[in-house]
Scaffold this active site. Sequence first.
Site, PDB file in Angstrom:
ATOM      1  N   SER A   1      -3.018   6.323   5.615  1.00  0.00           N
ATOM      2  CA  SER A   1      -2.991   4.866   5.425  1.00  0.00           C
ATOM      3  C   SER A   1      -3.765   4.080   6.467  1.00  0.00           C
ATOM      4  O   SER A   1      -3.938   2.870   6.292  1.00  0.00           O
ATOM      5  CB  SER A   1      -1.550   4.381   5.408  1.00  0.00           C
ATOM      6  OG  SER A   1      -0.941   4.780   4.211  1.00  0.00           O
TER       7      SER A   1
ATOM      8  N   LYS B   1      -6.554   2.084   5.089  1.00  0.00           N
ATOM      9  CA  LYS B   1      -6.336   0.806   4.391  1.00  0.00           C
ATOM     10  C   LYS B   1      -6.969  -0.372   5.139  1.00  0.00           C
ATOM     11  O   LYS B   1      -7.292  -1.395   4.533  1.00  0.00           O
ATOM     12  CB  LYS B   1      -4.835   0.576   4.160  1.00  0.00           C
ATOM     13  CG  LYS B   1      -4.258   1.606   3.169  1.00  0.00           C
ATOM     14  CD  LYS B   1      -2.734   1.596   3.093  1.00  0.00           C
ATOM     15  CE  LYS B   1      -2.233   2.695   2.156  1.00  0.00           C
ATOM     16  NZ  LYS B   1      -0.759   2.843   2.165  1.00  0.00           N
TER      17      LYS B   1
ATOM     18  N   TYR C   1      -8.059   5.457  -4.389  1.00  0.00           N
ATOM     19  CA  TYR C   1      -6.992   5.389  -3.386  1.00  0.00           C
ATOM     20  C   TYR C   1      -6.729   6.760  -2.748  1.00  0.00           C
ATOM     21  O   TYR C   1      -6.687   6.896  -1.517  1.00  0.00           O
ATOM     22  CB  TYR C   1      -5.710   4.825  -4.036  1.00  0.00           C
ATOM     23  CG  TYR C   1      -4.518   4.846  -3.108  1.00  0.00           C
ATOM     24  CD1 TYR C   1      -4.378   3.893  -2.114  1.00  0.00           C
ATOM     25  CD2 TYR C   1      -3.549   5.845  -3.216  1.00  0.00           C
ATOM     26  CE1 TYR C   1      -3.301   3.927  -1.241  1.00  0.00           C
ATOM     27  CE2 TYR C   1      -2.470   5.882  -2.350  1.00  0.00           C
ATOM     28  CZ  TYR C   1      -2.351   4.929  -1.368  1.00  0.00           C
ATOM     29  OH  TYR C   1      -1.284   4.974  -0.495  1.00  0.00           O
TER      30      TYR C   1
ATOM     31  N   TYR D   1       4.597  -1.083   8.211  1.00  0.00           N
ATOM     32  CA  TYR D   1       5.622  -1.199   7.163  1.00  0.00           C
ATOM     33  C   TYR D   1       6.861  -1.897   7.714  1.00  0.00           C
ATOM     34  O   TYR D   1       6.722  -2.894   8.421  1.00  0.00           O
ATOM     35  CB  TYR D   1       5.964   0.187   6.579  1.00  0.00           C
ATOM     36  CG  TYR D   1       4.742   1.016   6.341  1.00  0.00           C
ATOM     37  CD1 TYR D   1       3.807   0.612   5.375  1.00  0.00           C
ATOM     38  CD2 TYR D   1       4.460   2.148   7.076  1.00  0.00           C
ATOM     39  CE1 TYR D   1       2.656   1.341   5.146  1.00  0.00           C
ATOM     40  CE2 TYR D   1       3.306   2.885   6.854  1.00  0.00           C
ATOM     41  CZ  TYR D   1       2.411   2.474   5.898  1.00  0.00           C
ATOM     42  OH  TYR D   1       1.273   3.192   5.683  1.00  0.00           O
TER      43      TYR D   1
ATOM     44  N   VAL E   1       0.656   8.384   7.473  1.00  0.00           N
ATOM     45  CA  VAL E   1       1.628   9.489   7.479  1.00  0.00           C
ATOM     46  C   VAL E   1       1.073  10.795   8.051  1.00  0.00           C
ATOM     47  O   VAL E   1       1.836  11.727   8.283  1.00  0.00           O
ATOM     48  CB  VAL E   1       2.242   9.834   6.094  1.00  0.00           C
ATOM     49  CG1 VAL E   1       3.321   8.884   5.699  1.00  0.00           C
ATOM     50  CG2 VAL E   1       1.202   9.980   5.032  1.00  0.00           C
TER      51      VAL E   1
HETATM   52  N1  GLN Z   1      -1.354   8.988   0.803  1.00  0.00           N
HETATM   53  C1  GLN Z   1      -0.106   8.468   1.262  1.00  0.00           C
HETATM   54  C2  GLN Z   1       0.679   7.927   0.084  1.00  0.00           C
HETATM   55  O1  GLN Z   1       0.089   7.256  -0.726  1.00  0.00           O
HETATM   56  C3  GLN Z   1      -0.355   7.389   2.285  1.00  0.00           C
HETATM   57  C4  GLN Z   1       0.902   6.815   2.821  1.00  0.00           C
HETATM   58  C5  GLN Z   1       0.862   6.531   4.299  1.00  0.00           C
HETATM   59  O2  GLN Z   1       0.029   6.999   5.061  1.00  0.00           O
HETATM   60  N2  GLN Z   1       1.867   5.827   4.740  1.00  0.00           N
HETATM   61  O3  GLN Z   1       1.849   8.179  -0.055  1.00  0.00           O
END
Ligand code: GLN
Length: 309
Positions: free
Chosen positions: A64, A67, A191, A243, A261
Amino acid sequence: MPDLQAIVDEIHEKLQPRLGEGKAADYIPQLAHVDPKKFGIAVIDVDGQTYKAGDADVPFSIQSVSKVFTLTLALGKHGETTWNRVGREPSGSAFNSIVQLEHEEGKPRNPFINAGAIAVSDLVLAGHTPREAIGEIVRFVRYLADDDTIAIDPEVAKSEHATGYRNFALANFMRSFNKLTHPVEHVLGVYFHHCALAMTCTQLARSGLFLAASGRNPLTGHTVVSRQRARRINALMLTCGHYDGSGDFAYRVGLPGKSGVGGGILAVAPGKASVAVWSPGLNNHGNSLLGSLALEMLAHRTGWSVFGP
Ligand code: GLN
């Protein structure tokens, strides 16, 4: 300027006995199999000097953190109309939460939760095939880092797709509210691929340097975004980058940051430096446990904070 090499060495040293703490993501084998004791940190100041320690040059799945780059691209393509499609408020819920989407009729709270990043992928897709959009994202990140070796890990992208039930649910839900303009398969293709970018801490810190330097990358001299846009992206990272752990991160670290993550975090000390840390073990909000701690130590030792001298 504080002695940044001494500080990163000290952080690396102090965290040694704690390596492996937290819980690494295990929803796909490529993340589950990463050595949980990996730890890297890279700091690049606005004069272009790099300071690093640990596994700063080992590539990992940035997930993420990407993003931030897709949002920057979408803003470049669509300007302020981006905000017709995605909000700018912290969500207070988990990164992959679906609950708010129903109340808010398919308009995600912010570009950094999954639903919001999926809406941003839809914007990046405009006028492109999925393959072209993915190519554009990779070229953009290479341009930011000034490093043509950066690539997507195709195995990670494949696994994201194979296990992405919740992301499919989010995308289908948005599509049902007419909030996606492209087919769900195409949007998620983009994505999943940008989440699968593999980068080192050094490459990540280089890519984020424009945010620390008023929109201009001091390593290449390229103006990436305006000063105002850099400030605004930083504001979103501060309020939404972790988050439902964003408030705690702001309290403890006091710098804009975006986590993934895979255990990576990109943090920005405006006017000072761009920082990337990596440690796979996550806390219960899905943010790197020791990565957050390393940034807290760095902010403490340097005095860097967006909240005051
Ligand atoms: N690829 C992960 C997902 O879509 C990304 C989530 C993250 O890094 N928090 O669940």
